[in-house]
Structures are given as structure tokens and as C-alpha cells.
Design a protein around this motif. Structure first.
Motif, PDB file in Angstrom:
ATOM      1  N   TYR A  10       9.819  31.398 -38.292  1.00 39.46           N
ATOM      2  CA  TYR A  10       9.694  30.999 -39.695  1.00 39.46           C
ATOM      3  C   TYR A  10      10.366  32.016 -40.617  1.00 39.46           C
ATOM      4  CZ  TYR A  10       6.665  27.092 -38.630  1.00 39.46           C
ATOM      5  OH  TYR A  10       6.190  25.893 -38.169  1.00 39.46           O
ATOM      6  N   VAL A  11      10.067  33.283 -40.417  1.00 44.27           N
ATOM      7  CA  VAL A  11      10.631  34.300 -41.306  1.00 44.27           C
ATOM      8  C   VAL A  11      12.077  34.619 -40.923  1.00 44.27           C
ATOM      9  CG1 VAL A  11      10.477  36.741 -41.978  1.00 44.27           C
ATOM     10  CG2 VAL A  11       8.433  35.333 -41.905  1.00 44.27           C
ATOM     11  N   GLY A  12      12.306  34.893 -39.640  1.00 47.50           N
ATOM     12  CA  GLY A  12      13.645  35.328 -39.214  1.00 47.50           C
ATOM     13  C   GLY A  12      14.726  34.327 -39.577  1.00 47.50           C
ATOM     14  N   ILE A  29      18.953  37.109 -33.325  1.00 50.27           N
ATOM     15  CA  ILE A  29      18.716  37.358 -31.893  1.00 50.27           C
ATOM     16  C   ILE A  29      17.337  36.821 -31.541  1.00 50.27           C
ATOM     17  CG2 ILE A  29      18.469  39.124 -30.106  1.00 50.27           C
ATOM     18  CD1 ILE A  29      20.291  40.924 -31.828  1.00 50.27           C
ATOM     19  N   ASP A  30      17.287  35.922 -30.578  1.00 49.20           N
ATOM     20  CA  ASP A  30      15.983  35.388 -30.160  1.00 49.20           C
ATOM     21  C   ASP A  30      16.017  35.183 -28.650  1.00 49.20           C
ATOM     22  OD1 ASP A  30      13.594  33.872 -32.037  1.00 49.20           O
ATOM     23  OD2 ASP A  30      13.589  33.477 -29.868  1.00 49.20           O
ATOM     24  N   ILE A  31      14.841  35.303 -28.018  1.00 53.78           N
ATOM     25  CA  ILE A  31      14.777  35.088 -26.561  1.00 53.78           C
ATOM     26  C   ILE A  31      14.737  33.601 -26.216  1.00 53.78           C
ATOM     27  CG2 ILE A  31      13.719  37.268 -25.814  1.00 53.78           C
ATOM     28  CD1 ILE A  31      10.978  35.920 -26.117  1.00 53.78           C
ATOM     29  N   ASP A  68      21.497  37.849 -26.711  1.00 56.80           N
ATOM     30  CA  ASP A  68      21.968  39.142 -26.201  1.00 56.80           C
ATOM     31  C   ASP A  68      21.825  40.247 -27.264  1.00 56.80           C
ATOM     32  OD1 ASP A  68      23.197  41.236 -25.016  1.00 56.80           O
ATOM     33  OD2 ASP A  68      25.121  40.210 -24.667  1.00 56.80           O
ATOM     34  N   TYR A  69      20.951  41.187 -26.971  1.00 56.03           N
ATOM     35  CA  TYR A  69      20.703  42.289 -27.907  1.00 56.03           C
ATOM     36  C   TYR A  69      21.936  43.168 -28.142  1.00 56.03           C
ATOM     37  CZ  TYR A  69      15.649  41.918 -28.738  1.00 56.03           C
ATOM     38  OH  TYR A  69      14.412  41.534 -29.171  1.00 56.03           O
ATOM     39  N   ALA A  70      22.950  43.068 -27.261  1.00 53.96           N
ATOM     40  CA  ALA A  70      24.159  43.878 -27.456  1.00 53.96           C
ATOM     41  C   ALA A  70      24.750  43.627 -28.845  1.00 53.96           C
ATOM     42  CB  ALA A  70      25.185  43.551 -26.368  1.00 53.96           C
ATOM     43  N   PRO A  83       6.811  38.237 -33.923  1.00 51.63           N
ATOM     44  CA  PRO A  83       5.403  37.908 -34.181  1.00 51.63           C
ATOM     45  C   PRO A  83       4.507  39.146 -34.100  1.00 51.63           C
ATOM     46  CG  PRO A  83       6.294  36.613 -32.345  1.00 51.63           C
ATOM     47  CD  PRO A  83       7.313  37.634 -32.686  1.00 51.63           C
ATOM     48  N   THR A  84       3.459  39.146 -34.928  1.00 50.15           N
ATOM     49  CA  THR A  84       2.427  40.191 -34.852  1.00 50.15           C
ATOM     50  C   THR A  84       1.068  39.486 -34.822  1.00 50.15           C
ATOM     51  OG1 THR A  84       2.567  40.418 -37.278  1.00 50.15           O
ATOM     52  CG2 THR A  84       3.721  42.058 -35.958  1.00 50.15           C
ATOM     53  N   PRO A  85       0.776  38.798 -33.714  1.00 48.21           N
ATOM     54  CA  PRO A  85      -0.486  38.034 -33.652  1.00 48.21           C
ATOM     55  C   PRO A  85      -1.694  38.943 -33.496  1.00 48.21           C
ATOM     56  CG  PRO A  85       0.676  37.920 -31.549  1.00 48.21           C
ATOM     57  CD  PRO A  85       1.550  38.703 -32.476  1.00 48.21           C
ATOM     58  N   PRO A 274      -5.380  34.634 -42.128  1.00 50.88           N
ATOM     59  CA  PRO A 274      -6.438  34.935 -41.141  1.00 50.88           C
ATOM     60  C   PRO A 274      -6.101  36.143 -40.259  1.00 50.88           C
ATOM     61  CG  PRO A 274      -6.040  32.569 -41.260  1.00 50.88           C
ATOM     62  CD  PRO A 274      -4.931  33.235 -42.027  1.00 50.88           C
ATOM     63  N   LYS A 275      -4.885  36.176 -39.727  1.00 49.24           N
ATOM     64  CA  LYS A 275      -4.578  37.285 -38.806  1.00 49.24           C
ATOM     65  C   LYS A 275      -4.413  38.610 -39.558  1.00 49.24           C
ATOM     66  CE  LYS A 275       0.463  37.312 -38.279  1.00 49.24           C
ATOM     67  NZ  LYS A 275       0.705  38.540 -39.015  1.00 49.24           N
ATOM     68  N   ASP A 276      -3.879  38.544 -40.768  1.00 45.44           N
ATOM     69  CA  ASP A 276      -3.646  39.795 -41.503  1.00 45.44           C
ATOM     70  C   ASP A 276      -4.955  40.392 -42.024  1.00 45.44           C
ATOM     71  OD1 ASP A 276      -1.001  39.454 -40.915  1.00 45.44           O
ATOM     72  OD2 ASP A 276      -0.395  38.821 -42.915  1.00 45.44           O
TER      73      ASP A 276
HETATM   74  N1  LIG Z   1       5.392  32.788 -41.465  1.00 43.80           N
HETATM   75  C1  LIG Z   1       5.453  33.308 -42.679  1.00 43.80           C
HETATM   76  O1  LIG Z   1       5.531  32.603 -43.682  1.00 43.80           O
HETATM   77  C2  LIG Z   1       5.462  34.810 -42.867  1.00 43.80           C
HETATM   78  C3  LIG Z   1       5.659  35.354 -44.151  1.00 43.80           C
HETATM   79  C4  LIG Z   1       5.708  36.744 -44.308  1.00 43.80           C
HETATM   80  C5  LIG Z   1       5.574  37.573 -43.196  1.00 43.80           C
HETATM   81  N2  LIG Z   1       5.376  37.019 -41.968  1.00 43.80           N
HETATM   82  C6  LIG Z   1       5.325  37.930 -40.811  1.00 43.80           C
HETATM   83  O2  LIG Z   1       6.601  37.862 -40.149  1.00 43.80           O
HETATM   84  C7  LIG Z   1       6.449  38.045 -38.731  1.00 43.80           C
HETATM   85  C8  LIG Z   1       7.069  36.877 -37.985  1.00 43.80           C
HETATM   86  O3  LIG Z   1       6.340  35.716 -38.295  1.00 43.80           O
HETATM   87  P1  LIG Z   1       6.915  34.251 -37.999  1.00 43.80           P
HETATM   88  O4  LIG Z   1       5.932  33.307 -38.610  1.00 43.80           O
HETATM   89  O5  LIG Z   1       8.344  34.165 -38.391  1.00 43.80           O
HETATM   90  O6  LIG Z   1       6.801  34.217 -36.390  1.00 43.80           O
HETATM   91  P2  LIG Z   1       7.345  33.097 -35.394  1.00 43.80           P
HETATM   92  O7  LIG Z   1       6.412  33.074 -34.253  1.00 43.80           O
HETATM   93  O8  LIG Z   1       7.628  31.849 -36.168  1.00 43.80           O
HETATM   94  O9  LIG Z   1       8.772  33.649 -34.901  1.00 43.80           O
HETATM   95  C9  LIG Z   1       8.950  34.728 -34.054  1.00 43.80           C
HETATM   96  C10 LIG Z   1      10.216  34.546 -33.205  1.00 43.80           C
HETATM   97  O10 LIG Z   1      10.387  35.713 -32.395  1.00 43.80           O
HETATM   98  C11 LIG Z   1      10.914  35.311 -31.134  1.00 43.80           C
HETATM   99  N3  LIG Z   1      10.682  36.379 -30.157  1.00 43.80           N
HETATM  100  C12 LIG Z   1       9.530  36.737 -29.528  1.00 43.80           C
HETATM  101  N4  LIG Z   1       9.719  37.815 -28.756  1.00 43.80           N
HETATM  102  C13 LIG Z   1      11.020  38.169 -28.894  1.00 43.80           C
HETATM  103  C14 LIG Z   1      11.823  39.225 -28.387  1.00 43.80           C
HETATM  104  N5  LIG Z   1      11.323  40.155 -27.567  1.00 43.80           N
HETATM  105  N6  LIG Z   1      13.125  39.283 -28.756  1.00 43.80           N
HETATM  106  C15 LIG Z   1      13.655  38.363 -29.590  1.00 43.80           C
HETATM  107  N7  LIG Z   1      12.940  37.343 -30.115  1.00 43.80           N
HETATM  108  C16 LIG Z   1      11.646  37.242 -29.771  1.00 43.80           C
HETATM  109  C17 LIG Z   1      10.200  34.002 -30.840  1.00 43.80           C
HETATM  110  O11 LIG Z   1      10.922  33.239 -29.879  1.00 43.80           O
HETATM  111  C18 LIG Z   1      10.157  33.357 -32.245  1.00 43.80           C
HETATM  112  O12 LIG Z   1      11.287  32.535 -32.456  1.00 43.80           O
HETATM  113  C19 LIG Z   1       4.933  38.227 -38.513  1.00 43.80           C
HETATM  114  O13 LIG Z   1       4.628  39.593 -38.547  1.00 43.80           O
HETATM  115  C20 LIG Z   1       4.324  37.552 -39.742  1.00 43.80           C
HETATM  116  O14 LIG Z   1       3.047  38.076 -40.052  1.00 43.80           O
HETATM  117  C21 LIG Z   1       5.338  35.674 -41.767  1.00 43.80           C
END
Ligand SMILES: NC(=O)c1ccc[n+]([C@@H]2O[C@H](COP(=O)([O-])OP(=O)(O)OC[C@H]3O[C@@H](n4cnc5c(N)ncnc54)[C@H](O)[C@@H]3O)[C@@H](O)[C@H]2O)c1
Ligand SMILES: O=c1ccn([C@@H]2O[C@H](COP(=O)(O)OP(=O)(O)O[C@H]3O[C@H](CO)[C@@H](O)[C@H](O)[C@H]3O)[C@@H](O)[C@H]2O)c(=O)[nH]1
Length: 434
Positions: A10-12, A29-31, A68-70, A83-85, A274-276
Motif C-alpha cells: 500500500y505505501v511502497g 523492489i519486492d519479493i 533483485d536487490y542489486a 510491513p511492521t505487523p 490497531p497495530k501501532d
Molecule cells: N497502509 C498504510 O496506509 C500506511 C500508511 C502509513 C504507514 N504505513 C506503514 O508502512 C509500512 C508498510 O505498510 P503497507 O501497508 O504498505 O504494507 P503491505 O503489507 O501492503 O506491503 C509490504 C510489501 O513488502 C513486501 N515484502 C515483504 N518482505 C519483503 C522483503 N524482504 N523484501 C522486499 N519486499 C518485501 C510484500 O511483498 C509487500 O508487497 C508499515 O510499517 C505500515 O505501518 C502504512
């Protein structure tokens, strides 16, 4: 600038697409190979207004994606949007952040010496000291030296789901946390085009790294507590037969209170509040302090769904009856069901032996994965047909237009958790706080 964004959820994805739109060269970069392929094909991997257009325009061009992290080596700055669950005890689970930081460190180390240090920015929400104590340490594990090979900074994100693109491009503030002038300078360059394009002036807070991390928690804790406080007041209003929305409109005229985030009802959900709140309460307790107000805000929030159901109990014994749940997303404008109030509501109905028929304009498929056995309707009208009660969990606009559809209910009892349905003749209407 050449920028990489690690984690394209969502954020990235929002940040990556917006930064590309502002003229930067961005690598996501995503896995997840599906996410990577979608972005390169110009398709947004998530449902977010305005994002499809941006990914369609820049995907495969100024916005590229890879597993690829390169790729970080080709960039000057990397943002971690991983994610920071929560762990089961509510504390923050840093495994994704640490894995990402290690991978960035290894990728940078494999590229040999650099002329300028690479800036690694924590975009995710992490408890104070995480960036310096946990993430910088993982990057350094690859044999890199902080200050010479890499710098770290915190740049928390305040976008909301459902309006993420406009929120990112027009923020109330930017927060840069760093301990090195070079890091501040890079963040200023990164955001310069945003500041120029934004609708108004964007205040920028330059502060320490742990302060920036804490600002994010304080922001969410304050907003979540504000909603819990108006819910507490709303519950009192209901006991007196007073309309909490009239009360909220009036107190909101006081500048010190402000009119926003005063919608009382079934409570806050989503991937963040909730999580924060749990994470910062847990981190504070670990250090010997129990944040009493915040803990009460969480407790009150957890109780609102049951309060909604007890209003339904006042009118009908739902055991063996069909009950419509209108709205499954944690808020309108998104298909996200993380921590939606619909979950405790559905579970409470199931405990009472009700047959649940649920409807949401966009979140049905996500909910079906979690509850494959309940009935899903294709429209609100279909959900209401023959139902012996309806509860409203999400304030989707389309629910405001419902009218004759209630005539098809077996027993027209409507308990509204979001003040979206109009009181009308022919239905028994209960507002949660009005
Ligand atoms: N969702 C929101 O609106 C929002 C707003 C502000 C801040 N945040 C914070 O931003 C962070 C991310 O939240 P999100 O909702 O975007 O999470 P998300 O779960 O939607 O996205 C995380 C992405 O990271 C990828 N990923 C996981 N492990 C990986 C790795 N080792 N290397 C590369 N990619 C990897 C996953 O495949 C996923 O696409 C959290 O800390 C959240 O609290 C979220
Ligand atoms: O007056 C209100 C406002 C909100 N809510 C509920 O609160 C929750 C959160 O809503 P909102 O804040 O609009 O959505 P999020 O996308 O979760 O955004 C929050 O969480 C993000 C992740 O940290 C932050 O970036 C945002 O600034 C912060 O608003 C939802 O369940 C809403 O229904 C209410 O019940 N009453």
C-alpha cells in the motif's frame, strides 16, 4: 534522483508511483513476483484511487520493479516500506524490516566502494530507536560503515488508505529524522518537487531519528484516541437519548478540538491504528511505563462492536435468523479488511447463531478468503432481502441511498454503526451513538 523503494504494498507502491510522477527515477523492489510483473506492465497491485493512472503512466518507464536487490546499487537512496505487523503480544515484529535492511546492506557491499554514502530511509512505522539500533546494525553486518558507506534516516508516512495518492502529494507535513546533514540534504532534494507541486505550503519538520519515529506513533495514537474519546462521549449521549453528531459538530467548532475525526460509531480498524497503538503501548511497557489513556482507548475500541450488537439484541433474537452486514472494508474507499470492525461484528453474530449475509462494494473477495462459509450478496438490496436485522459497519456512500430496499427485510431492524443510513418510516432504526 535515483531512488529504490523496498516493499511495494500500500505505501511502497503509492510512494514509488508518486515519486516517479514527480520526476524521479524509481525502482520498486519486492519479493512478490506478481507485484513486480504488475508494476512493470503498468498495473497497480493494489486498489487505491488515482494509483492505476500513475502506475499506467510510469510503470515500466520511470517506475520499474524487480525482485533483485542489486538494483539499490544504481540508486542514491533506498526507502524501506516493508510491513511492521504485531507479534501475538502486540509488540512490533521487525523480521521484515531486518531482512530488508540486511538485503540492502549485502547488495551495497557487493558493489564495492562508493563515492557518497547510500541513504537508507525508514518509511515504515517503527518504534523509536529501531532505525539506529536494529536496522543500521543489519546494514553494517554486511561489512559497511555507517557515515562512510551508508547513512540512515526516518521519514514516516501519514497517508491514509483510500486517499493515499492525494495525501502523499499534499501532506500536512513532512518529517525528516536524521543525525547527519548529508541525509537531511538528500531528503530535501527528494521532496523538492513535491513541495513545489503541492497545493499549499508544506511544513517540514527536521528532527532526530527517534523523534521522527515517535512522531508517527504520537500522530496515530492521538487520532485513534480522539475517535475513542468521541465514541466514549457518544456512548454517554446514547444513554441520554442525545445525538452525539450534533454534540460533535458543536465541539468541533472549537479550534482546540477541531472538526475532523469526530465521527463516533463502531470504532477504528485498519492496518495502522490497531497495530501501532499496540506496538507503542508494548514498547512503553517494556521500558516500565504503562500508557493509561492509550490503553483505555484500545479497550473502548474493542468494546464498540459488541455494543452495536447489543442494540440489535434489544430488538431481535438473531439466533437462527438471517442478518445482513453492510460494509466489510475497514473504511470506505478501500478493499482492505485488515482489522476491520466487520470481523468482531461477524463473529459476534455467529456466536449468537445468526446466519450472516455480508455485502461490500469492493472488499467481498478479501473477506471471502477469511470467512469462506458465510453468504456474500452481490448488492446491499440482495443482502437485506428477507433479513431479520441489518448492521452497518462501513460508511460507503451507496448505503446512504438505500430506501425501499429495507421494505424487503423480514424484520426491518437497522443498527447503524456509522451514521450513514437515514432514519425513515417503516424501519426500526438504532444509531450506535445517536
Ligand atoms: N497502509 C498504510 O496506509 C500506511 C500508511 C502509513 C504507514 N504505513 C506503514 O508502512 C509500512 C508498510 O505498510 P503497507 O501497508 O504498505 O504494507 P503491505 O503489507 O501492503 O506491503 C509490504 C510489501 O513488502 C513486501 N515484502 C515483504 N518482505 C519483503 C522483503 N524482504 N523484501 C522486499 N519486499 C518485501 C510484500 O511483498 C509487500 O508487497 C508499515 O510499517 C505500515 O505501518 C502504512
Ligand atoms: O472520525 C472518524 C475517523 C476515522 N474513524 C475510523 O478510523 C479508522 C482509520 O481511519 P483513517 O485514519 O481514515 O484511515 P487509515 O488509512 O487507517 O489512516 C491512518 O493510519 C495511517 C497508517 O499509519 C496513517 O498514515 C494515517 O495518517 C492515519 O489516518 C477507520 O476504521 C475509520 O472508520 C472513525 O471511526 N471516526
Amino acid at each position: 534522483m535515483n531512488v529504490s523503494i523496498v516493499g511495494s504494498g500500500y505505501v511502497g507502491t503509492t510512494v514509488a508511483a508518486c515519486l516517479a510522477d514527480l520526476g524521479h527515477e524509481v525502482t520498486a523492489i519486492d519479493i512478490d513476483e506478481g507485484i513486480v510483473a504488475a508494476i512493470n506492465d503498468g498495473e497497480s497491485p493494489i486498489h487505491e484511487p488515482g494509483l492505476d493512472e500513475l502506475v499506467a503512466e510510469h510503470g515500466g518507464d520511470r517506475l520499474r520493479a524487480t525482485t533483485d536487490y542489486a538494483a539499490v546499487r544504481e540508486t542514491e537512496l533506498t526507502m524501506l516500506a516493508l510491513p511492521t505487523p504485531s507479534n501475538e503480544d502486540g509488540s512490533i515484529d521487525l523480521q521484515y524490516m531486518e531482512a530488508g535492511a540486511s538485503s540492502v546492506g549485502e547488495a551495497l557491499a557487493a558493489g564495492g566502494d562508493r563515492e557518497e554514502p547510500h541513504l537508507v530511509v525508514t518509511k515504515s512505522t517503527v518504534v523509536p530507536t529501531t532505525t539506529e539500533e536494529r536496522l543500521a546494525a543489519r546494514i553494517a553486518d554486511a561489512g559497511l560503515e555507517r557515515g562512510t558507506d551508508f547513512l540512515v534516516a526516518s521519514n514516516p508516512e501519514f497517508q491514509r488508505e483510500g486517499s493515499a495518492v492525494t495525501d502523499f502529494l499534499n501532506p500536512d507535513k513532512l518529517v525528516f529524522g536524521a543525525d547527519d546533514e548529508r541525509a537531511f540534504a538528500m531528503l530535501r532534494v527528494l521532496y523538492a518537487p513535491l513541495r513545489e507541486a503541492a497545493d499549499g505550503e508544506v511544513p517540514t519538520v527536521e528532527t532526530g531519528i527517534a523523534e521522527a519515529e515517535m512522531i508517527k506513533y504520537a500522530n496515530n495514537a492521538f487520532l485513534a484516541s480522539k475517535v475513542s474519546l468521541i465514541n466514549d462521549i457518544g456512548n454517554v449521549c446514547k444513554e441520554f437519548g442525545v445525538d452525539a453528531y450534533e454534540v460533535a459538530d458543536a465541539i468541533g467548532l472549537d479550534d482546540r478540538i477541531g472538526e475532523r475525526f469526530l465521527r463516533s460509531g463502531v470504532g477504528w480498524g485498519g492496518s495502522c491504528f490497531p497495530k501501532d497503538t499496540d506496538a507503542i503501548i508494548s514498547a512503553a511497557r517494556e521500558r516500565g511505563y504503562d500508557p493509561a489513556v492509550l490503553s483505555a482507548a484500545v479497550e473502548l475500541n474493542d468494546a464498540q462492536p459488541e455494543r452495536l450488537l447489543s442494540l440489535l439484541d434489544d430488538h431481535v433474537d438473531v439466533g437462527g435468523k438471517r442478518v445482513a452486514v453492510l460494509g466489510l472494508a475497514f473504511k470506505p474507499g478501500t478493499d482492505d479488511i485488515r482489522n476491520t470492525r466487520a470481523v468482531p461484528v461477524i463473529e459476534g453474530l455467529q456466536e449468537r447463531g445468526a446466519g450472516v449475509v455480508a455485502y461490500d462494494p469492493v472488499a467481498t473477495e478479501n473477506m471471502r478468503e477469511r470467512y469462506p462459509d458465510i453468504e456474500y450478496a452481490g448488492s446491499a438490496a440482495e443482502a437485506l432481502e428477507d433479513a431479520s436485522g441489518a448492521v452497518v459497519v462501513t460508511d460507503w456512500d451507496e448505503f446512504a441511498a438505500l430506501d425501499a430496499e429495507f421494505d424487503e427485510m423480514a424484520d426491518p431492524i437497522v443498527v447503524d454503526g456509522r451514521r450513514i443510513i437515514e432514519r425513515r418510516d417503516g424501519i426500526t432504526y438504532e444509531g450506535l451513538t445517536w
